[in-house]
Scaffold this active site. Structure first.
Site, PDB file in Angstrom:
ATOM      1  N   LYS A  13     -11.784  54.072 -89.724  1.00 18.75           N
ATOM      2  CA  LYS A  13     -10.821  53.909 -90.826  1.00 18.75           C
ATOM      3  C   LYS A  13     -10.990  52.557 -91.513  1.00 18.75           C
ATOM      4  O   LYS A  13     -11.086  52.475 -92.729  1.00 18.75           O
ATOM      5  CB  LYS A  13      -9.374  54.039 -90.307  1.00 18.75           C
ATOM      6  CG  LYS A  13      -9.084  55.345 -89.578  1.00 18.75           C
ATOM      7  CD  LYS A  13      -7.643  55.437 -89.104  1.00 18.75           C
ATOM      8  CE  LYS A  13      -7.250  54.410 -88.076  1.00 18.75           C
ATOM      9  NZ  LYS A  13      -7.941  54.526 -86.772  1.00 18.75           N
ATOM     10  N   ARG A  88       1.771  56.744 -88.420  1.00 16.39           N
ATOM     11  CA  ARG A  88       1.192  57.052 -87.113  1.00 16.39           C
ATOM     12  C   ARG A  88       2.120  57.909 -86.274  1.00 16.39           C
ATOM     13  O   ARG A  88       1.773  58.262 -85.160  1.00 16.39           O
ATOM     14  CB  ARG A  88       0.995  55.736 -86.386  1.00 16.39           C
ATOM     15  CG  ARG A  88      -0.439  55.416 -86.069  1.00 16.39           C
ATOM     16  CD  ARG A  88      -0.380  54.014 -85.521  1.00 16.39           C
ATOM     17  NE  ARG A  88      -1.493  53.691 -84.729  1.00 16.39           N
ATOM     18  CZ  ARG A  88      -2.484  52.931 -85.159  1.00 16.39           C
ATOM     19  NH1 ARG A  88      -2.524  52.491 -86.387  1.00 16.39           N
ATOM     20  NH2 ARG A  88      -3.450  52.613 -84.335  1.00 16.39           N
ATOM     21  N   ARG A 127     -17.268  46.979 -80.588  1.00 21.21           N
ATOM     22  CA  ARG A 127     -16.814  46.408 -81.871  1.00 21.21           C
ATOM     23  C   ARG A 127     -16.670  44.882 -81.784  1.00 21.21           C
ATOM     24  O   ARG A 127     -16.204  44.343 -80.791  1.00 21.21           O
ATOM     25  CB  ARG A 127     -15.454  47.001 -82.250  1.00 21.21           C
ATOM     26  CG  ARG A 127     -14.844  46.256 -83.449  1.00 21.21           C
ATOM     27  CD  ARG A 127     -13.709  46.956 -84.099  1.00 21.21           C
ATOM     28  NE  ARG A 127     -12.651  47.318 -83.185  1.00 21.21           N
ATOM     29  CZ  ARG A 127     -11.668  48.137 -83.512  1.00 21.21           C
ATOM     30  NH1 ARG A 127     -11.625  48.664 -84.704  1.00 21.21           N
ATOM     31  NH2 ARG A 127     -10.735  48.429 -82.632  1.00 21.21           N
ATOM     32  N   ARG A 160     -11.640  42.344 -79.963  1.00 20.28           N
ATOM     33  CA  ARG A 160     -10.184  42.515 -79.953  1.00 20.28           C
ATOM     34  C   ARG A 160      -9.659  42.695 -78.534  1.00 20.28           C
ATOM     35  O   ARG A 160     -10.292  43.335 -77.712  1.00 20.28           O
ATOM     36  CB  ARG A 160      -9.816  43.764 -80.786  1.00 20.28           C
ATOM     37  CG  ARG A 160      -9.410  43.420 -82.202  1.00 20.28           C
ATOM     38  CD  ARG A 160      -9.290  44.602 -83.103  1.00 20.28           C
ATOM     39  NE  ARG A 160      -8.408  45.654 -82.643  1.00 20.28           N
ATOM     40  CZ  ARG A 160      -8.111  46.735 -83.363  1.00 20.28           C
ATOM     41  NH1 ARG A 160      -8.632  46.874 -84.578  1.00 20.28           N
ATOM     42  NH2 ARG A 160      -7.319  47.662 -82.897  1.00 20.28           N
ATOM     43  N   ARG A 171      -4.800  54.011 -75.795  1.00 19.94           N
ATOM     44  CA  ARG A 171      -4.655  54.175 -77.254  1.00 19.94           C
ATOM     45  C   ARG A 171      -5.027  55.596 -77.667  1.00 19.94           C
ATOM     46  O   ARG A 171      -4.376  56.188 -78.548  1.00 19.94           O
ATOM     47  CB  ARG A 171      -5.545  53.158 -77.986  1.00 19.94           C
ATOM     48  CG  ARG A 171      -4.965  51.751 -77.943  1.00 19.94           C
ATOM     49  CD  ARG A 171      -6.007  50.703 -78.271  1.00 19.94           C
ATOM     50  NE  ARG A 171      -6.531  50.804 -79.614  1.00 19.94           N
ATOM     51  CZ  ARG A 171      -7.695  50.274 -79.992  1.00 19.94           C
ATOM     52  NH1 ARG A 171      -8.446  49.623 -79.127  1.00 19.94           N
ATOM     53  NH2 ARG A 171      -8.093  50.403 -81.238  1.00 19.94           N
TER      54      ARG A 171
END
Ligand code: AP5
Length: 214
Positions: A13, A88, A127, A160, A171
């Site tokens: 996203k 969400r 990431r 992160r 998550r």
């Protein structure tokens, strides 16, 4: 052009939103980025949000709805925007509808980016993000020219806190439980379009642009 990017953690996203910003000149509104900025600055909002974010849980609806209501009033949203990571939950989607109707607006498309779970885990564990400019990288799929250094501004790259494997699993579970129902929600509205989210970043961007420009 008012868009929602829907999809599980790691679907791309943020990556695709940044390309849309470049191409169409409308802002990306990421509740995740806004919350992380608040955590970094140690604001009361950030202190409250951090506990949820570290566990991979969702921050309360009231907090994020308040953030979005304020953000949508800003001048740069006049030509449109890309909502990334909001709504969400079904209550968030209801609140968004209410806020937009008060502003005489509606959403043009909800793009649901579809990616398998094993690929999501690979994407999230690798990431890296630039501390200075927020550019996104991946140690294998989108590696910077020099390890740990941003190609664009030479800032340091970081991982992160919520990209640890255990938190990622939570998550993904939270997504299945609380966010996936939005697929049916927006299908009923006739606004939902599935985007195949596997393949090269530019290839996926091409699929998104084809839908937008149709
Ligand atoms: P948020 O920041 O929104 O995180 P998320 O939804 O979990 O999404 P991600 O940012 O992890 O993934 P992405 O889809 O943007 O993927 P990306 O493009 O980076 O939320 C974080 C937390 O904040 C939540 O857990 C919650 O606590 C709170 N929060 C936020 N919004 C909230 C809300 N509305 N309500 C309540 N709480 C809220 O890509 C991932 C990686 O893959 C990158 O390394 C990228 O380079 C790579 N990649 C991208 N595309 C490809 C591709 N095609 N091929 C290979 N690699 C790719």
């Amino acid at each position: 052009m008012r868009l929602i990017l829907l999809g599980p953690p790691g679907a791309g996203k943020g990556t695709q939103a940044k390309k849309l910003v470049e191409k169409y000149g409308i802002p990306q509104i990421s509740t995740g980025d806004i919350l992380r900025e608040a955590v970094k600055n140690g604001t009361p909002l950030g202190k409250e949000a951090k506990a949820y974010m570290d566990k991979g849980e969702l921050v309360t609806d009231a907090i994020v709805v308040g953030i979005i209501r304020d953000r949508l009033q800003e001048k740069d949203c006049e030509k449109g925007y890309i909502l990334d990571g909001f709504p969400r939950t079904v209550p968030q989607a209801d609140e968004l509808k209410k806020a937009l109707s008060e502003m005489g607006q509606s959403i043009d498309s909800v793009l649901s980016i579809v990616v398998a779970n094993d690929e999501l885990i690979k994407r999230l564990t690798g990431r890296r993000t630039c501390k200075e400019c927020g550019a996104g990288y991946h140690i294998m799929f989108k590696a910077p020219k020099t390890e740990g250094v941003c190609d664009k501004c030479q800032g340091p790259l970081f991982q992160r806190d919520d990209d640890k494997e255990e938190t990622i699993k939570n998550r993904l579970a939270v997504y299945n439980d609380q966010t996936e129902p939005l697929i049916e929600y927006y299908k009923k509205d006739g606004a939902l379009v599935d985007i195949e989210g596997t393949g090269g970043i530019d290839e996926i961007f091409g699929r998104i642009c084809a839908v937008i420009e149709k």
